[in-house]
Design a protein around this motif. Structure first.
Motif, short mmCIF file in Angstrom:
data_model
loop_
_atom_site.label_atom_id
_atom_site.label_comp_id
_atom_site.label_asym_id
_atom_site.label_seq_id
_atom_site.Cartn_x
_atom_site.Cartn_y
_atom_site.Cartn_z
N GLU A 25 30.84 -28.15 -29.95
CA GLU A 25 31.28 -27.98 -31.33
C GLU A 25 32.54 -28.78 -31.65
N SER A 26 33.40 -28.99 -30.65
CA SER A 26 34.69 -29.62 -30.93
C SER A 26 34.63 -31.15 -30.92
N LEU A 27 33.53 -31.73 -30.47
CA LEU A 27 33.36 -33.18 -30.49
C LEU A 27 32.35 -33.56 -31.56
N ASN A 28 32.70 -34.53 -32.39
CA ASN A 28 31.82 -34.97 -33.48
C ASN A 28 30.61 -35.69 -32.91
N ALA A 29 29.42 -35.12 -33.09
CA ALA A 29 28.20 -35.67 -32.51
C ALA A 29 27.84 -37.03 -33.10
N ARG A 30 28.37 -37.36 -34.27
CA ARG A 30 28.04 -38.63 -34.92
C ARG A 30 28.99 -39.77 -34.51
N HIS A 31 30.02 -39.42 -33.76
CA HIS A 31 30.97 -40.44 -33.32
C HIS A 31 30.75 -40.76 -31.85
N SER A 32 30.91 -42.01 -31.51
CA SER A 32 30.88 -42.38 -30.10
C SER A 32 32.15 -41.88 -29.42
N VAL A 33 32.15 -41.88 -28.10
CA VAL A 33 33.33 -41.46 -27.36
C VAL A 33 34.52 -42.36 -27.71
N ARG A 34 34.26 -43.64 -27.91
CA ARG A 34 35.34 -44.56 -28.27
C ARG A 34 35.97 -44.14 -29.59
N GLU A 35 35.15 -43.80 -30.58
CA GLU A 35 35.68 -43.39 -31.88
C GLU A 35 36.45 -42.08 -31.77
N ILE A 36 35.95 -41.16 -30.95
CA ILE A 36 36.62 -39.86 -30.77
C ILE A 36 38.00 -40.06 -30.15
N LEU A 37 38.08 -40.90 -29.13
CA LEU A 37 39.35 -41.09 -28.43
C LEU A 37 40.30 -42.02 -29.17
N GLU A 38 39.78 -42.87 -30.02
CA GLU A 38 40.65 -43.75 -30.80
C GLU A 38 41.27 -43.02 -31.98
N ALA B 191 34.17 -46.40 -17.54
CA ALA B 191 34.53 -47.10 -18.78
C ALA B 191 33.34 -47.24 -19.72
N ALA B 192 32.11 -47.31 -19.17
CA ALA B 192 30.91 -47.45 -20.00
C ALA B 192 30.66 -46.22 -20.88
N SER B 193 31.33 -45.12 -20.58
CA SER B 193 31.17 -43.90 -21.37
C SER B 193 31.63 -44.08 -22.81
N ALA B 194 32.48 -45.04 -23.04
CA ALA B 194 33.06 -45.22 -24.38
C ALA B 194 32.02 -45.50 -25.44
N ASP B 195 30.92 -46.12 -25.08
CA ASP B 195 29.90 -46.50 -26.07
C ASP B 195 28.76 -45.50 -26.16
N ARG B 196 28.90 -44.36 -25.48
CA ARG B 196 27.89 -43.32 -25.56
C ARG B 196 28.35 -42.21 -26.50
N TYR B 197 27.43 -41.28 -26.76
CA TYR B 197 27.70 -40.19 -27.70
C TYR B 197 27.79 -38.86 -26.94
N PRO B 198 28.49 -37.86 -27.51
CA PRO B 198 28.70 -36.61 -26.78
C PRO B 198 27.44 -35.95 -26.24
N PHE B 199 26.31 -36.03 -26.98
CA PHE B 199 25.10 -35.35 -26.54
C PHE B 199 24.50 -35.99 -25.28
N GLU B 200 24.99 -37.16 -24.89
CA GLU B 200 24.48 -37.82 -23.70
C GLU B 200 25.19 -37.37 -22.42
N PHE B 201 26.14 -36.44 -22.55
CA PHE B 201 26.93 -36.00 -21.41
C PHE B 201 26.63 -34.54 -21.08
N SER B 202 26.93 -34.17 -19.84
CA SER B 202 26.83 -32.77 -19.43
C SER B 202 28.00 -31.98 -20.02
N GLY B 203 27.96 -30.64 -19.87
CA GLY B 203 29.03 -29.81 -20.41
C GLY B 203 30.38 -30.14 -19.80
N GLY B 204 30.42 -30.32 -18.48
CA GLY B 204 31.68 -30.65 -17.83
C GLY B 204 32.22 -32.00 -18.26
#
Length: 331
Positions: A99-112, A141-154
């Protein structure tokens, strides 16, 4: 951070005109301090007001009364414009990374985003910072271009932690950051938080309902019940010699890995009182049906220092006789 007599009440409205009919006393007179580099664990049952305190401290909800002082500045009534620079030093890790990570933003956009909001960083600087953050929390580093739903909970929670430390804050409020994770992943995230604390000199308010987790990470522990603080001491003292009956009940519920070990469970009876209509006396004594409950009606039961550095509510229903005598002498 210093918190004095914090209260957060929410109106309950109803009827045709939606008039206020009652008040939920989610937090009702809490005081605490968090020192530089310290981890204060905050524990209690679901609904006792832990998350409301977290949101009030970062000013996501407005306090009803009391005072919040951060780095010497009173931020209790600070407006949005004043809070923006303060939030560089005051961040939060939420319970649910989905819920706390925007599913429409990539990890790069979230962290920027923190660097965009607070300014002063070029696009190249932001890309470099994102790469450093991912490496610091153990993600490629490749995680930056992926989206939150592509990751595990941890992994999602690691992204949330990376966002929280982006601006190198001084205090992070961790609102049950491992409760939604598998046990094996919990230990990894806890170790990451401890490592970041050592590297960055962070202070934590670590909120949880699992006392075994709190023991692993906290320097001091505060115990809440029905919107009030009932005990506060060092982690070692709380687990070795709990004073309040509610703390003893929580500790007795911790599971032990040795099946042959005999454990005395303190089984709680009765229901948790409603924060809309809390008891007029000892809230936990009321739940236990304690014979001394009537004597506590209208009684002020503040935290008192029973032993050096060990504070407990002056509640005759919840303290042993010797501890109650110590507490009463200070009223």
């Amino acid at each position: 951070m210093r918190v004095e007599d914090l209260k957060v009440h929410f109106p309950v409205r109803g009827g045709l005109m939606m008039r206020r009919q009652a008040v939920v006393k989610a937090v009702d007179g809490v005081s605490l301090r968090i020192a530089p580099g310290e981890t204060l664990g905050l524990v209690g049952e679901s609904g006792c007001g832990k998350s409301t305190i977290a949101k009030a401290l970062v000013r996501l909800v407005d306090p009803t009364a009391g005072k919040i002082v951060f780095e010497g500045e009173d931020i209790t009534r600070a407006k949005t414009g004043r809070m923006r620079p303060i939030r560089r030093d005051l961040q939060m890790v939420f319970q649910d990374p989905v819920e706390s990570l925007n599913a429409r933003h990539s990890v790069r956009e979230i962290l920027e985003e923190p660097f965009v909001i607070h300014g002063g960083f070029s696009p190249a600087d932001r890309r470099k910072k994102v790469a450093e953050l991912l490496d610091r929390v153990g993600l490629p580093a490749a995680s930056a271009d992926r989206y939150p739903f592509e990751f595990s909970g941890g992994q999602r929670q690691r992204i949330g932690i990376a966002r929280a430390i982006a601006l190198e804050p001084k205090l992070i409020i961790c609102d049950e950051p491992v409760s939604a994770l598998d046990v094996s992943v919990q230990s990894q995230v806890l170790n990451l938080l401890l490592e970041l604390q050592r590297e960055l000199g962070l202070s934590y308010l670590f909120i949880a309902h699992d006392l075994a987790v709190v023991k692993h990470i906290s320097d001091r522990v505060a115990v809440m019940y029905l919107g009030k603080m009932v005990e506060m001491a060092s982690s070692e003292a709380i687990y070795r010699d709990p004073k309040h009956a509610y703390t003893k009940a929580l500790l007795s519920a911790i599971p032990h890995p040795d099946p042959t070990r005999e454990v005395r469970r303190m089984l709680l009876e009765g229901d948790v009182p409603s924060p809309i209509n809390p008891p007029e006396g000892s809230a936990f004594g009321h739940r236990l049906g304690h014979p001394d409950y009537e004597s506590t009606v209208g009684l002020d039961m503040p935290l008192v220092e029973i032993d050096p550095g060990h504070w407990a509510a002056a509640d005759p229903c919840c303290l042993e006789k010797a501890d109650w005598e110590k507490a009463r002498s200070q009223l």
